[in-house]
Design a protein around this motif. Structure first.
Motif, mmCIF file in Angstrom:
data_model
loop_
_atom_site.group_PDB
_atom_site.id
_atom_site.type_symbol
_atom_site.label_atom_id
_atom_site.label_comp_id
_atom_site.label_asym_id
_atom_site.label_seq_id
_atom_site.Cartn_x
_atom_site.Cartn_y
_atom_site.Cartn_z
ATOM 1 N N PRO A 251 -18.431 1.104 -3.300
ATOM 2 C CA PRO A 251 -17.927 2.084 -2.327
ATOM 3 C C PRO A 251 -17.218 1.449 -1.145
ATOM 4 O O PRO A 251 -16.188 1.948 -0.675
ATOM 5 N N GLU A 252 -17.748 0.324 -0.652
ATOM 6 C CA GLU A 252 -17.120 -0.332 0.501
ATOM 7 C C GLU A 252 -15.679 -0.720 0.186
ATOM 8 O O GLU A 252 -14.780 -0.556 1.015
ATOM 9 N N ARG A 253 -15.449 -1.221 -1.035
ATOM 10 C CA ARG A 253 -14.096 -1.637 -1.402
ATOM 11 C C ARG A 253 -13.149 -0.438 -1.447
ATOM 12 O O ARG A 253 -12.014 -0.513 -0.963
ATOM 13 N N VAL A 254 -13.614 0.676 -2.004
ATOM 14 C CA VAL A 254 -12.756 1.863 -2.073
ATOM 15 C C VAL A 254 -12.396 2.338 -0.671
ATOM 16 O O VAL A 254 -11.234 2.651 -0.373
ATOM 17 N N LEU A 255 -13.372 2.375 0.228
ATOM 18 C CA LEU A 255 -13.114 2.865 1.573
ATOM 19 C C LEU A 255 -12.179 1.928 2.337
ATOM 20 O O LEU A 255 -11.280 2.379 3.060
ATOM 21 N N ARG A 256 -12.365 0.631 2.167
ATOM 22 C CA ARG A 256 -11.450 -0.311 2.832
ATOM 23 C C ARG A 256 -10.056 -0.221 2.223
ATOM 24 O O ARG A 256 -9.043 -0.366 2.920
ATOM 25 N N HIS B 104 0.833 -1.205 0.000
ATOM 26 C CA HIS B 104 0.000 0.000 0.000
ATOM 27 C C HIS B 104 0.865 1.251 0.000
ATOM 28 O O HIS B 104 0.537 2.239 -0.664
ATOM 29 N N ARG B 105 1.957 1.217 0.741
ATOM 30 C CA ARG B 105 2.843 2.379 0.752
ATOM 31 C C ARG B 105 3.463 2.590 -0.637
ATOM 32 O O ARG B 105 3.652 3.733 -1.066
ATOM 33 N N TRP B 106 3.752 1.502 -1.328
ATOM 34 C CA TRP B 106 4.274 1.630 -2.685
ATOM 35 C C TRP B 106 3.198 2.201 -3.621
ATOM 36 O O TRP B 106 3.481 3.105 -4.426
ATOM 37 N N MET B 107 1.964 1.701 -3.524
ATOM 38 C CA MET B 107 0.887 2.224 -4.369
ATOM 39 C C MET B 107 0.640 3.704 -4.076
ATOM 40 O O MET B 107 0.371 4.490 -4.992
ATOM 41 N N ASP B 108 0.742 4.084 -2.824
ATOM 42 C CA ASP B 108 0.580 5.491 -2.469
ATOM 43 C C ASP B 108 1.675 6.351 -3.089
ATOM 44 O O ASP B 108 1.418 7.465 -3.557
ATOM 45 N N LEU C 217 -5.898 -5.013 -6.765
ATOM 46 C CA LEU C 217 -5.699 -5.065 -8.211
ATOM 47 C C LEU C 217 -6.916 -4.515 -8.931
ATOM 48 O O LEU C 217 -6.790 -3.763 -9.917
ATOM 49 N N ALA C 218 -8.109 -4.843 -8.435
ATOM 50 C CA ALA C 218 -9.333 -4.323 -9.048
ATOM 51 C C ALA C 218 -9.417 -2.811 -8.899
ATOM 52 O O ALA C 218 -9.804 -2.103 -9.837
ATOM 53 N N VAL C 219 -9.037 -2.288 -7.733
ATOM 54 C CA VAL C 219 -9.081 -0.847 -7.516
ATOM 55 C C VAL C 219 -8.099 -0.134 -8.431
ATOM 56 O O VAL C 219 -8.429 0.858 -9.096
ATOM 57 N N MET C 220 -6.867 -0.631 -8.494
ATOM 58 C CA MET C 220 -5.846 0.036 -9.295
ATOM 59 C C MET C 220 -6.150 -0.063 -10.781
ATOM 60 O O MET C 220 -5.812 0.834 -11.556
ATOM 61 N N LEU D 105 -8.713 2.563 1.038
ATOM 62 C CA LEU D 105 -8.126 3.776 1.605
ATOM 63 C C LEU D 105 -7.704 3.573 3.055
ATOM 64 O O LEU D 105 -6.796 4.249 3.542
ATOM 65 N N ASP D 106 -8.338 2.630 3.751
ATOM 66 C CA ASP D 106 -7.962 2.311 5.125
ATOM 67 C C ASP D 106 -6.825 1.287 5.204
ATOM 68 O O ASP D 106 -6.321 1.012 6.296
ATOM 69 N N GLY D 107 -6.448 0.691 4.071
ATOM 70 C CA GLY D 107 -5.368 -0.286 4.086
ATOM 71 C C GLY D 107 -5.777 -1.662 4.569
ATOM 72 O O GLY D 107 -4.945 -2.405 5.095
ATOM 73 N N THR D 108 -7.053 -2.040 4.381
ATOM 74 C CA THR D 108 -7.523 -3.329 4.900
ATOM 75 C C THR D 108 -8.016 -4.258 3.801
ATOM 76 O O THR D 108 -8.675 -5.260 4.093
ATOM 77 N N THR D 109 -7.699 -3.976 2.533
ATOM 78 C CA THR D 109 -8.122 -4.837 1.430
ATOM 79 C C THR D 109 -7.102 -5.932 1.164
ATOM 80 O O THR D 109 -5.933 -5.837 1.526
ATOM 81 N N ALA D 110 -7.568 -6.990 0.483
ATOM 82 C CA ALA D 110 -6.698 -8.093 0.055
ATOM 83 C C ALA D 110 -6.075 -7.731 -1.292
ATOM 84 O O ALA D 110 -6.581 -6.869 -2.022
#
Length: 438
Positions: free
Chosen positions: A372-377, A341-345, A389-392, A379-384
């Motif tokens: 929306p739930e996936r985007v918010l999770r 996540h830090r790299w993606m940021d 990959l889907a978000v990016m 942004l919180d750093g709690t996704t798998a």
């Protein structure tokens, strides 16, 4: 629950040659504690409440801070699932929010999450109650120095306050990053708490991001509206950019956004003003600088580099610290965000900074092409990883590839050249000022 004392070193006599002891206060013995919290703001308040909630008893705890925090000096907004320990403290919450661009207005259903508002007075009051139950002592003093010998931590305070010798130190005071970042921006904002003469706001719906604000030449701006009732709401103007505005600049931007919302200034009273500056940088923050010193909050890496969001990670850190102490383990939480996540940021910050992607488009596409739930999770750093990959993949490919290549090249250059001095990064600040009615 156990007291956690098994993971804390017993008091030991300070060696005579210790330089910290040769600089005065030889006349008074240090105060021995198991846990010292340096800083008494949001991070420390969450830790105290978590210690109480997890049944941690029997520890000698002290809070060292030059200010005893009380009242409404800041507001936190975050998303989580209903039913948590913060529910009784919330000022408001919303399951439906709007994301607005010049081209479209999207109403998002956040279920099973909700967007929530928490004001500081309730947090400080709960921490004060936890202090009483835990038998916490408090020192109204600034910290001069911290010395960790691996067995105990000597905390030297300013003024007449005694020196403290602690088994562990949790330090939430603002600190610069460990080394320079490749991109350094700021999340900076001003908000007005507006009181209306008659029902004016819809308390069932908040505006999360409104990108119809004039966009800066380098950066992204948006407004948002968080209604507490039909007559009281927080209206805020926010920028993600490298430089701050003047006070007049924030007021002008806020007045413009208020007018954009169609709010009649003649029928509104500004009751409070909030200002904030939060670092957004891919520079690393050293969360565990010595064996028995742990940093929390922004100093401990809790601020998400690509957005400036901090509260959710700060809350996780507090819970992890309390769980560890309750189980007799060292109070050292894991990194606030996964390394990927830090790299993606870092890549996203670089793309925004170099202008290869536009801020409104970048955030709008995230919400348009994902639940929306996936985007918010995310942004919180709690996704798998599969979700990430889907978000990016919802962002534009070519600009992100360009930013990725540039980030890799920059990292290689950093390894080959001497270390650069760490630039000044303003510490996170969020202040609230009561404005009397006129």
């Amino acid at each position: 629950m156990t007291s956690g004392r098994c993971c804390l070193a017993p008091p030991v006599a300070a060696p005579a040659a210790d330089p910290m002891w040769q600089r005065g206060r030889m006349h008074s013995a240090p105060v021995d504690v198991d846990l010292a919290l340096l800083g008494g703001g949001g991070a420390a308040s969450l830790v105290l409440a978590a210690l109480d909630r997890h049944g941690v008893r029997g520890l000698r705890v002290t809070v060292i801070d030059p200010v005893h925090r009380r009242g409404q000096d800041r507001t936190w907004a975050f998303w989580d699932r209903p039913g948590g320990d913060l529910d009784p403290l919330l000022s408001a919450s919303w399951q439906r929010v709007e994301v607005v661009t010049p081209a479209a207005r999207r109403v998002l259903d956040l279920a099973p999450l909700r967007y929530a508002m928490l004001r500081s007075a309730a947090v400080y009051e709960r921490a004060a109650a936890a202090e009483r139950r835990l038998g916490v002592t408090r020192m109204l003093a600034a910290v001069d120095s911290v010395h960790d010998d691996g067995e105990r931590v000597l905390v030297r305070t300013a003024g007449d306050a005694p020196t403290v010798r602690a088994g562990w130190v949790l330090d939430s005071r603002p600190r610069p990053p460990a080394r320079p970042g490749r991109t350094t921006w700021l999340q900076h904002f001003r908000g007005w708490w507006l009181a209306a003469e008659r029902p004016l706001f819809d308390p069932g719906r908040a505006v999360l991001m409104d990108f119809r604000t004039p966009q800066p030449a380098r950066g992204v701006s948006f407004g948002y509206l968080l209604p507490v009732s039909d007559r009281y709401a927080l209206v805020e103007y926010t920028e993600f950019s490298p430089t701050l505005l003047t006070g007049a600049g924030y007021d002008a931007a806020l007045a413009g956004y208020r007018d954009l919302l169609g709010l009649d200034s003649a029928r509104l009273t500004v009751r409070e003003v909030e200002n904030g500056v939060i670092p957004m940088t891919d520079a690393p923050f050293d969360a565990h600088p010595s064996p028995r010193v742990v940093r929390l909050g922004t100093a401990g890496g809790a601020t998400r580099p690509s957005t400036g969001f901090t509260f959710s990670a700060m809350r996780r850190q507090a819970d992890q610290v309390a769980r560890a102490l309750a189980e007799g383990r060292p109070p050292v939480p894991p990194p606030a965000y996964p390394r990927r996540h830090r790299w993606m940021d870092a890549v996203a910050l670089r793309a925004l900074d170099r202008g290869t992607v536009g801020g409104p488009e970048f955030f709008a596409r995230l919400f348009e092409r994902n639940a929306p739930e996936r985007v918010l999770r995310f942004l919180d750093g709690t996704t798998a990883p599969a979700e990430e990959l889907a978000v990016m993949s919802s962002t534009r490919l070519r600009p992100m590839v360009t930013a990725t290549v540039g980030d890799v090249a920059h990292r290689l250059r950093d390894r080959l050249r001497p270390p650069r001095p760490v630039p000044a990064v303003p510490p996170p600040v969020r202040e609230s000022m009561i404005r009397p009615e006129v």
